[in-house]
Design a protein around this motif. Structure first.
Motif, PDB file in Angstrom:
ATOM      1  N   THR A 250       0.848  -1.193   0.000  1.00  0.00           N
ATOM      2  CA  THR A 250       0.000   0.000   0.000  1.00  0.00           C
ATOM      3  C   THR A 250       0.884   1.244   0.000  1.00  0.00           C
ATOM      4  O   THR A 250       1.811   1.340   0.818  1.00  0.00           O
ATOM      5  CB  THR A 250      -0.894   0.035   1.275  1.00  0.00           C
ATOM      6  OG1 THR A 250      -1.720  -1.121   1.271  1.00  0.00           O
ATOM      7  CG2 THR A 250      -1.757   1.276   1.322  1.00  0.00           C
ATOM      8  N   GLU A 295      -2.313  -1.058  -3.677  1.00  0.00           N
ATOM      9  CA  GLU A 295      -3.263  -0.048  -3.234  1.00  0.00           C
ATOM     10  C   GLU A 295      -2.547   1.304  -3.166  1.00  0.00           C
ATOM     11  O   GLU A 295      -1.491   1.414  -2.534  1.00  0.00           O
ATOM     12  CB  GLU A 295      -3.769  -0.433  -1.847  1.00  0.00           C
ATOM     13  CG  GLU A 295      -4.898   0.429  -1.358  1.00  0.00           C
ATOM     14  CD  GLU A 295      -5.400  -0.014   0.008  1.00  0.00           C
ATOM     15  OE1 GLU A 295      -6.603   0.088   0.236  1.00  0.00           O
ATOM     16  OE2 GLU A 295      -4.582  -0.445   0.844  1.00  0.00           O
ATOM     17  N   ARG A 346      -4.949   1.357   7.776  1.00  0.00           N
ATOM     18  CA  ARG A 346      -3.953   0.583   7.017  1.00  0.00           C
ATOM     19  C   ARG A 346      -2.691   0.364   7.844  1.00  0.00           C
ATOM     20  O   ARG A 346      -2.085  -0.701   7.802  1.00  0.00           O
ATOM     21  CB  ARG A 346      -3.579   1.317   5.718  1.00  0.00           C
ATOM     22  CG  ARG A 346      -4.655   1.312   4.685  1.00  0.00           C
ATOM     23  CD  ARG A 346      -5.149  -0.110   4.395  1.00  0.00           C
ATOM     24  NE  ARG A 346      -6.132  -0.085   3.328  1.00  0.00           N
ATOM     25  CZ  ARG A 346      -7.417   0.232   3.494  1.00  0.00           C
ATOM     26  NH1 ARG A 346      -7.891   0.499   4.707  1.00  0.00           N
ATOM     27  NH2 ARG A 346      -8.247   0.266   2.473  1.00  0.00           N
TER      28      ARG A 346
END
Ligand code: AMP
Length: 436
Positions: A250, A295, A346
């Protein structure tokens, strides 16, 4: 890491060792205001002294006008002042020659080192002149001398070979422990070894630790691996963005650079910081993330103001808006509360995180909330996740907030760690001997 370190050296007693440190500490009126860099260098220096080496320490301090050299060079800022007719080159040089020996001397660092190391560190008033030579020649086993500011010579930054030879003097071993300047290719950081002047070249404990944590995480991260990038401009971090996108799961974007990404996604960003020329690049990165199944997180809401605070910490009215509703006359200055929650969620799931760059204009307390939220989210995963702060503003923010001991690693080099994040090999490390 496959580079040799001081620990790999045998029988240091009586050996002449040149150690490049980063003693570029902040000073006010001759007083050191933050001694972290001095403390960071102590393990290597103590180790060498305890083993009986004769140690010459060297470092730069600030950006002087090479006042020890015959030829004084003007920097871009000076040249502009001269061009604008504000002053003359002669006046700048005159002032530099008068002020800089006092302002940018390493003498206060030598004094502090001597206090910390039981009086075993002396100071030489020059770098390659008679005082340095006499003090280096007089060193006994387990003693050290700190040379004056390397950048008082232009030859340092220009990698002048004669200067390298004089700086090496009779040193048999070179130790680089200046992580903060390891991305620079200067006489004392790389050339002295590259020219073959000192053949035995190893890193100190500080560089060893920086590399162990950062390079290992970049090469072999525990996953999910989250990279957080903020700060002012996309154009300053192009290679960092693309390299990290390849390595992480991410990529979180905040700070001024988020608005160019938002624009690339079709949002209007009002008067927010925008790297017009890099909109295409941001589109490419968004597509790259999509096709690689990564992501890429952008802010969903933002704190806007109608102007940049002046002075930067002045009180300022703010409003929070969704990122697709930034008014034409407003500028985004921090990530909003929904974004803070999203980013923290996250971070909470991550097993390794690296962070470089604030989420907003954190110098202003009203606009520091996003940066604080990220720092707090990192502190919350302490012990469960490897957290790496890549120097610079994010390191300062973590330290100011009192979260420093809740991070796995806070780098001492902002520029150097960014270059590691870019996937570059730093010249100050590349030149060192490989492990046998
Ligand atoms: P950098 O040196 O690239 O890490 O940028 C740090 C600077 O970015 C800090 O001085 C921040 O004030 C600035 N910054 C962060 N967010 C914004 C923003 N939204 N608009 C303008 N400047 C910002």
């Amino acid at each position: 890491m496959n580079k040799m370190s001081v620990k790999d050296l045998k029988d240091l007693k009586g050996k002449k060792v040149l150690v490049r440190c980063d003693f570029n500490v902040p000073m006010k009126d001759g007083v050191i205001t933050d001694e972290n860099r001095i403390l960071g260098a102590l393990p290597t220096i103590k180790y060498l002294l305890e083993k009986g080496a004769r140690v010459t320490l060297c470092s730069h301090m600030g950006k002087p006008h090479s006042i020890f050299s015959d030829e004084v060079k003007l920097n871009k800022k000076d040249l502009k002042k001269v061009e604008d007719g504000e002053t003359t080159a002669e006046a700048i040089i005159e002032k530099a020659k008068k002020d800089e020996p006092k302002k940018l001397t390493l003498a206060p660092v030598a004094k502090r080192l001597s206090e910390l190391l039981d009086g075993k560190v002396k100071f030489a008033k020059d770098v390659i002149g008679p005082d340095a030579t006499a003090k280096r020649d007089a060193l006994k086993d387990g003693e050290a001398v700190l040379l004056e500011n390397l950048r008082f010579h232009w030859e340092e930054e220009k990698k002048d070979e004669k200067f390298c030879k004089a700086l090496a003097h009779d040193a048999e071993i070179y130790v680089n422990d200046a992580f903060g300047t390891a991305h620079r290719s200067h006489a004392s950081t790389a050339a002295i070894v590259e020219y073959g002047i000192i053949k035995t070249a190893v890193c100190g404990f500080l560089i060893e630790k920086e590399l162990e944590v950062m390079a290992d995480t970049l090469e072999n991260p525990k996953r999910p691996f989250v990279a957080i990038l903020g700060g002012a401009k996309v154009s300053d971090k192009l290679n960092v963005i693309s390299n990290l996108l390849e390595k992480c799961d991410t990529l979180i974007i905040g700070g001024g650079m988020a608005y160019t990404f938002l624009k690339a996604k079709g949002c209007e960003v009002g008067k927010s910081l925008l790297d017009e020329e890099k909109i295409g690049y941001c589109k490419e990165m968004i597509e790259k993330a999509e096709s690689a199944g990564k992501e890429l997180l952008l802010p969903v809401d933002t704190v806007v103001t109608d102007r940049f605070p002046d002075p930067i910490d002045a009180e300022i009215d703010t409003e929070t808006v969704a990122c697709d509703k930034i008014p034409a006359d407003k500028m985004g200055m921090d990530i909003g509360p929904e974004t803070c929650k999203l980013y923290a969620s996250r971070i909470a799931k991550a097993k390794s995180v690296i962070w470089n760059g604030p989420m907003g204009v954190f110098e202003n307390p009203t606009l520091a909330k996003g940066t604080i939220a990220v720092a707090k989210a990192l502190a919350d995963v302490y012990g469960k996740c490897t957290t790496i702060i890549g120097g610079g503003d994010s390191a300062a923010a973590v330290q100011q907030l009192g979260f420093a001991d809740k991070m796995t690693h806070i780098s001492t080099g902002g520029g150097a760690s960014l270059e590691l994040f870019e996937g570059k090999i730093l010249p100050g490390i590349a030149c060192l001997n490989d492990k046998k």
